[in-house]
Design an enzyme around this catalytic site. Structure first.
Site, PDB file in Angstrom:
ATOM      1  N   HIS A 139       0.801  -1.219   0.000  1.00 11.08           N
ATOM      2  CA  HIS A 139       0.000   0.000   0.000  1.00 11.08           C
ATOM      3  C   HIS A 139       0.841   1.280   0.000  1.00 11.08           C
ATOM      4  O   HIS A 139       0.413   2.286  -0.554  1.00 11.08           O
ATOM      5  CB  HIS A 139      -0.960   0.004   1.190  1.00 11.08           C
TER       6      HIS A 139
ATOM      7  N   HIS B  55      28.724  -3.669  -7.987  1.00  6.65           N
ATOM      8  CA  HIS B  55      29.480  -4.536  -7.080  1.00  6.65           C
ATOM      9  C   HIS B  55      28.717  -5.762  -6.602  1.00  6.65           C
ATOM     10  O   HIS B  55      29.332  -6.765  -6.256  1.00  6.65           O
ATOM     11  CB  HIS B  55      29.937  -3.749  -5.852  1.00  6.65           C
TER      12      HIS B  55
END
Length: 144
Positions: free
Chosen positions: A9, A98
């Site tokens: 929500h 990374h």
């Protein structure tokens, strides 16, 4: 490219804007999120996204909740999922470079919709650096 998106929500408005942005770029989006603002349980919307990423049914996933933490914790239970909690463009870039993240988790209560769209764009435009990071990525899944 195909992307699965899920939200609770707190992320409904964000989801609509992100989906519109992605579709304008010709990207197919599978919506697993709620379309309402009534309170829901985020795991119900995370599991379908994480499953699609885990099984390579989609290329990437996008998850949105209030803090981003709940969706990230849930998604990261899947072996082939690397869900990164991102709240800036720079963190988003490093998450891809990374960590080879394949799901971006966005905290709706701590970012604006324009920031979220910028982060999604950065996420999709950044490629895994490889090299020394491959060994680290391979150590992430839990050994049984």
């Amino acid at each position: 490219m195909k992307i699965a998106i899920g939200n609770d929500h707190a992320g409904t408005a964000y989801k609509f804007e992100i989906v519109s942005y992605l579709e304008s770029k010709g990207i197919k989006v599978i919506n697993y999120g709620t379309n309402e603002n009534d309170s829901v349980d985020y795991p119900d919307f995370v599991h379908p996204v994480a499953k699609d990423v885990d099984t390579s049914t989609v290329d990437y996933g996008i998850l949105i909740c209030g803090s981003g933490n709940g969706v990230a914790m849930t998604a990261n239970k899947y072996t082939n999922v690397r869900a990164g909690l991102c709240w800036t463009k720079e963190i988003t870039e490093l998450t891809r470079l990374h960590n080879n993240a394949n799901i971006i988790c966005i905290p709706a209560r701590f970012t604006s919709i324009p920031q979220a769209i910028e982060m999604v764009n950065t996420f999709l435009d950044t490629y895994f650096e490889g090299g020394r990071h491959i060994t680290r990525i391979n150590k992430i899944p839990l050994c049984s």
